[in-house]
Design a protein around this motif. Structure first.
Motif, PDB file in Angstrom:
ATOM      1  N   GLN A 289       8.476  -4.655  -5.623  1.00  0.00           N
ATOM      2  CA  GLN A 289       8.675  -4.672  -7.063  1.00  0.00           C
ATOM      3  C   GLN A 289       7.440  -5.218  -7.783  1.00  0.00           C
ATOM      4  OE1 GLN A 289      11.833  -7.215  -8.463  1.00  0.00           O
ATOM      5  NE2 GLN A 289      11.788  -6.385 -10.552  1.00  0.00           N
ATOM      6  N   VAL A 290       6.918  -6.325  -7.272  1.00  0.00           N
ATOM      7  CA  VAL A 290       5.715  -6.909  -7.866  1.00  0.00           C
ATOM      8  C   VAL A 290       4.561  -5.917  -7.809  1.00  0.00           C
ATOM      9  CG1 VAL A 290       3.950  -8.678  -7.534  1.00  0.00           C
ATOM     10  CG2 VAL A 290       6.370  -9.307  -7.477  1.00  0.00           C
ATOM     11  N   LYS A 291       4.376  -5.304  -6.652  1.00  0.00           N
ATOM     12  CA  LYS A 291       3.285  -4.352  -6.473  1.00  0.00           C
ATOM     13  C   LYS A 291       3.422  -3.190  -7.449  1.00  0.00           C
ATOM     14  CE  LYS A 291       0.915  -1.759  -2.800  1.00  0.00           C
ATOM     15  NZ  LYS A 291       0.997  -0.394  -3.366  1.00  0.00           N
ATOM     16  N   SER A 292       4.645  -2.677  -7.605  1.00  0.00           N
ATOM     17  CA  SER A 292       4.876  -1.541  -8.498  1.00  0.00           C
ATOM     18  C   SER A 292       4.579  -1.895  -9.949  1.00  0.00           C
ATOM     19  CB  SER A 292       6.322  -1.067  -8.356  1.00  0.00           C
ATOM     20  OG  SER A 292       6.609  -0.034  -9.269  1.00  0.00           O
ATOM     21  N   ILE A 293       5.012  -3.067 -10.375  1.00  0.00           N
ATOM     22  CA  ILE A 293       4.758  -3.488 -11.754  1.00  0.00           C
ATOM     23  C   ILE A 293       3.266  -3.674 -11.988  1.00  0.00           C
ATOM     24  CG2 ILE A 293       5.106  -5.338 -13.450  1.00  0.00           C
ATOM     25  CD1 ILE A 293       7.868  -5.788 -12.195  1.00  0.00           C
ATOM     26  N   PHE A 294       2.600  -4.303 -11.031  1.00  0.00           N
ATOM     27  CA  PHE A 294       1.165  -4.538 -11.208  1.00  0.00           C
ATOM     28  C   PHE A 294       0.393  -3.224 -11.279  1.00  0.00           C
ATOM     29  CE2 PHE A 294      -3.150  -5.454  -9.583  1.00  0.00           C
ATOM     30  CZ  PHE A 294      -3.565  -6.273 -10.613  1.00  0.00           C
ATOM     31  N   GLU A 295       0.793  -2.255 -10.490  1.00  0.00           N
ATOM     32  CA  GLU A 295       0.087  -0.977 -10.488  1.00  0.00           C
ATOM     33  C   GLU A 295       0.146  -0.273 -11.843  1.00  0.00           C
ATOM     34  OE1 GLU A 295       1.932   0.984  -7.194  1.00  0.00           O
ATOM     35  OE2 GLU A 295       0.477   0.188  -5.735  1.00  0.00           O
ATOM     36  N   GLY A 296       1.090  -0.674 -12.678  1.00  0.00           N
ATOM     37  CA  GLY A 296       1.182  -0.084 -14.007  1.00  0.00           C
ATOM     38  C   GLY A 296       0.383  -0.817 -15.067  1.00  0.00           C
ATOM     39  N   THR A 297      -0.301  -1.906 -14.692  1.00  0.00           N
ATOM     40  CA  THR A 297      -1.048  -2.707 -15.668  1.00  0.00           C
ATOM     41  C   THR A 297      -2.472  -2.200 -15.839  1.00  0.00           C
ATOM     42  OG1 THR A 297      -1.874  -4.283 -14.019  1.00  0.00           O
ATOM     43  CG2 THR A 297       0.285  -4.756 -15.034  1.00  0.00           C
ATOM     44  N   THR A 298      -3.084  -2.608 -16.950  1.00  0.00           N
ATOM     45  CA  THR A 298      -4.478  -2.265 -17.218  1.00  0.00           C
ATOM     46  C   THR A 298      -5.393  -2.855 -16.148  1.00  0.00           C
ATOM     47  OG1 THR A 298      -4.080  -2.178 -19.596  1.00  0.00           O
ATOM     48  CG2 THR A 298      -6.360  -2.476 -18.884  1.00  0.00           C
ATOM     49  N   ALA A 299      -5.116  -4.094 -15.738  1.00  0.00           N
ATOM     50  CA  ALA A 299      -5.957  -4.740 -14.724  1.00  0.00           C
ATOM     51  C   ALA A 299      -5.994  -3.923 -13.442  1.00  0.00           C
ATOM     52  CB  ALA A 299      -5.441  -6.150 -14.439  1.00  0.00           C
ATOM     53  N   SER A 300      -4.840  -3.387 -13.045  1.00  0.00           N
ATOM     54  CA  SER A 300      -4.797  -2.572 -11.839  1.00  0.00           C
ATOM     55  C   SER A 300      -5.539  -1.261 -12.033  1.00  0.00           C
ATOM     56  CB  SER A 300      -3.349  -2.300 -11.442  1.00  0.00           C
ATOM     57  OG  SER A 300      -3.273  -1.437 -10.326  1.00  0.00           O
ATOM     58  N   LYS A 301      -5.285  -0.599 -13.144  1.00  0.00           N
ATOM     59  CA  LYS A 301      -5.894   0.710 -13.386  1.00  0.00           C
ATOM     60  C   LYS A 301      -7.419   0.634 -13.512  1.00  0.00           C
ATOM     61  CE  LYS A 301      -1.718   2.543 -15.576  1.00  0.00           C
ATOM     62  NZ  LYS A 301      -1.063   2.967 -16.838  1.00  0.00           N
ATOM     63  N   GLU A 302      -7.922  -0.510 -13.972  1.00  0.00           N
ATOM     64  CA  GLU A 302      -9.376  -0.684 -14.092  1.00  0.00           C
ATOM     65  C   GLU A 302      -9.990  -1.266 -12.822  1.00  0.00           C
ATOM     66  OE1 GLU A 302     -10.200  -2.944 -17.601  1.00  0.00           O
ATOM     67  OE2 GLU A 302      -9.676  -1.296 -18.946  1.00  0.00           O
ATOM     68  N   GLY A 303      -9.177  -1.438 -11.791  1.00  0.00           N
ATOM     69  CA  GLY A 303      -9.693  -1.954 -10.524  1.00  0.00           C
ATOM     70  C   GLY A 303     -10.081  -3.409 -10.574  1.00  0.00           C
ATOM     71  N   ARG A 304      -9.467  -4.156 -11.487  1.00  0.00           N
ATOM     72  CA  ARG A 304      -9.821  -5.568 -11.654  1.00  0.00           C
ATOM     73  C   ARG A 304      -8.972  -6.462 -10.746  1.00  0.00           C
ATOM     74  NH1 ARG A 304     -13.057  -6.813 -15.804  1.00  0.00           N
ATOM     75  NH2 ARG A 304     -13.578  -5.212 -17.338  1.00  0.00           N
ATOM     76  N   TRP A 305      -8.994  -6.191  -9.476  1.00  0.00           N
ATOM     77  CA  TRP A 305      -8.184  -6.988  -8.566  1.00  0.00           C
ATOM     78  C   TRP A 305      -8.715  -6.906  -7.148  1.00  0.00           C
ATOM     79  CZ3 TRP A 305      -5.207  -4.469  -4.712  1.00  0.00           C
ATOM     80  CH2 TRP A 305      -5.168  -3.074  -4.814  1.00  0.00           C
ATOM     81  N   VAL A 306      -8.350  -7.909  -6.390  1.00  0.00           N
ATOM     82  CA  VAL A 306      -8.683  -8.024  -4.971  1.00  0.00           C
ATOM     83  C   VAL A 306      -7.403  -8.422  -4.256  1.00  0.00           C
ATOM     84  CG1 VAL A 306      -9.971  -9.350  -3.245  1.00  0.00           C
ATOM     85  CG2 VAL A 306     -11.074  -8.724  -5.401  1.00  0.00           C
ATOM     86  N   ASP A 307      -7.154  -7.885  -3.087  1.00  0.00           N
ATOM     87  CA  ASP A 307      -6.004  -8.306  -2.287  1.00  0.00           C
ATOM     88  C   ASP A 307      -6.506  -8.846  -0.958  1.00  0.00           C
ATOM     89  OD1 ASP A 307      -3.356  -8.713  -1.481  1.00  0.00           O
ATOM     90  OD2 ASP A 307      -3.273  -6.755  -0.504  1.00  0.00           O
ATOM     91  N   ILE A 308      -6.189 -10.095  -0.688  1.00  0.00           N
ATOM     92  CA  ILE A 308      -6.552 -10.731   0.581  1.00  0.00           C
ATOM     93  C   ILE A 308      -5.252 -10.904   1.358  1.00  0.00           C
ATOM     94  CG2 ILE A 308      -7.652 -12.717   1.681  1.00  0.00           C
ATOM     95  CD1 ILE A 308      -9.105 -13.209  -0.984  1.00  0.00           C
ATOM     96  N   SER A 309      -5.185 -10.299   2.539  1.00  0.00           N
ATOM     97  CA  SER A 309      -3.923 -10.283   3.276  1.00  0.00           C
ATOM     98  C   SER A 309      -4.135 -10.651   4.735  1.00  0.00           C
ATOM     99  CB  SER A 309      -3.286  -8.894   3.187  1.00  0.00           C
ATOM    100  OG  SER A 309      -4.029  -7.955   3.942  1.00  0.00           O
TER     101      SER A 309
END
Length: 355
Positions: A289-309
């Motif tokens: 759910q979190v991932k899906s919501i984030f993917e709809g944000t401007t930050a996600s669409k502009e590639g302004r994120w990093v995922d460390i897993s």
């Protein structure tokens, strides 16, 4: 506090308890104060002149150490790194996460172990293992990155051994890395050597910030899915690393009440991060759910994120350690990822990392 929550509040998601690192070296069944590591440290010369006796203030009072300790037990999660940098191998360390077979000595610190035996590994799922600590016959017990309770402190103190608890000026697990390191160095009689180490690491951080002026003033946050959403606060070491590099913490955390370590939000509030300059996720895929919501944000669409897993292995562990030894290891991998995210170009993908 249940064991999962205890570990999470120290800085990781519930997924982090699985082993993620490759085993390395021989298993050590017993602890020993071995020879200093072979790295370029200033440690084999012993305590500095006038270093003892020394009195250190902490959350539960103050502790006086009369002479240089020879058998140090770490009841916090990360103190072993500073000790190893000073050429001191602790006889016991506390497991946090990653591969248990490494016994608390991770890749960025392994060269400093030398021929010494690996420390005995303590667990803290149900609190500090008081009896196992006592069995190691320590002459110093130290915990800086820890949630040591006053009851635990009193039980450890009852052994008649100097006990240095966490700094009471900050939230548990919130002492700045440089203050924690200097406390460790002071407790073992090496404050000047420790300060030199700290200064060199801070210079490296400053150099990275200067090389990336685009970080200056850009909003950022370190976030993980946990019972909804958890955003790390201004006293968390990971957040401090972002601000040291020039970023400004996002208003969703800076305007919250009682947010020193962090705040919990509902999954729906993930959309609040849409205007962030850079979002650093820990285990984004852990919550659909979190991932899906984030993917709809401007930050996600502009590639302004990093995922460390977990898939990032040692880097995943090092990012949460934040010590004089882990920081340079992290910066080599972290800064290129942050630069790719901060440029706002979705075509610029953060580079993959390797151990």
């Amino acid at each position: 506090m249940n064991p999962t929550r205890r570990r999470f509040l120290a800085g990781l998601s519930v997924l982090a308890v699985a082993p993620v690192l490759a085993a390395c070296g021989d298993d050590g069944d017993a602890a020993g104060q071995g020879s200093p590591g072979t790295g370029d440290t200033a440690a084999s010369s012993g305590p500095e002149e006038g270093a003892f006796p020394v009195t250190i203030k902490h959350k539960y009072g103050e502790t006086t150490i009369e002479k240089a300790p020879e058998r140090v037990v770490c009841v916090g999660y990360t103190e072993q790194d500073t000790l190893l940098a000073l050429g001191i191998v602790p006889v016991g360390v506390t497991y946090w996460f990653g591969d248990e077979e490494l016994q608390g000595i991770y890749p960025w610190a392994q060269d400093l172990l030398g021929d010494a035996e690996l420390p005995t590994l303590l667990q803290d799922a149900n609190g500090i293992e008081i009896e196992k600590v006592a069995a190691l016959a320590p002459d110093l017990i130290i915990g800086q990155y820890t949630g040591m309770t006053e009851q635990e402190y009193k039980k450890l103190e009852a052994m008649g051994v100097p006990v240095v608890a966490q700094n009471g000026d900050y939230a548990d697990y919130g002492t700045p890395w440089e203050e924690a390191a200097l406390t460790v160095g002071t407790a073992v009689g090496r404050p000047a050597a420790t300060q030199e180490l700290i200064d060199s690491v801070k210079e490296r951080i400053a150099d990275e910030a200067a090389a990336h002026p685009e970080f200056e003033g850009q909003t950022a946050a370190v976030v993980t899915p946990y019972e909804g959403l958890f955003i790390y606060g201004p006293e968390d070491p990971r957040s401090r690393m972002l601000t040291d590099l020039g970023f400004t913490l996002h208003s969703v955390i800076t305007t919250a009440d009682d947010s020193e370590f962090g705040i919990s939000l509902s999954a729906e509030r993930t959309s609040d991060l849409g205007d962030a300059g850079t979002v650093v996720w820990l285990d984004l895929a852990a919550d659909k759910q979190v991932k899906s919501i984030f993917e709809g944000t401007t930050a996600s669409k502009e590639g302004r994120w990093v995922d460390i897993s977990e898939a990032d292995g040692s880097y995943y562990v090092a990012h949460s350690f934040v010590t004089p030894l882990s920081i340079p290891y992290v910066l080599d991998r972290y800064v290129p990822q942050l630069a790719a995210a901060a440029d706002g170009d979705p075509k610029t993908e953060p580079p993959a990392v390797s151990d």
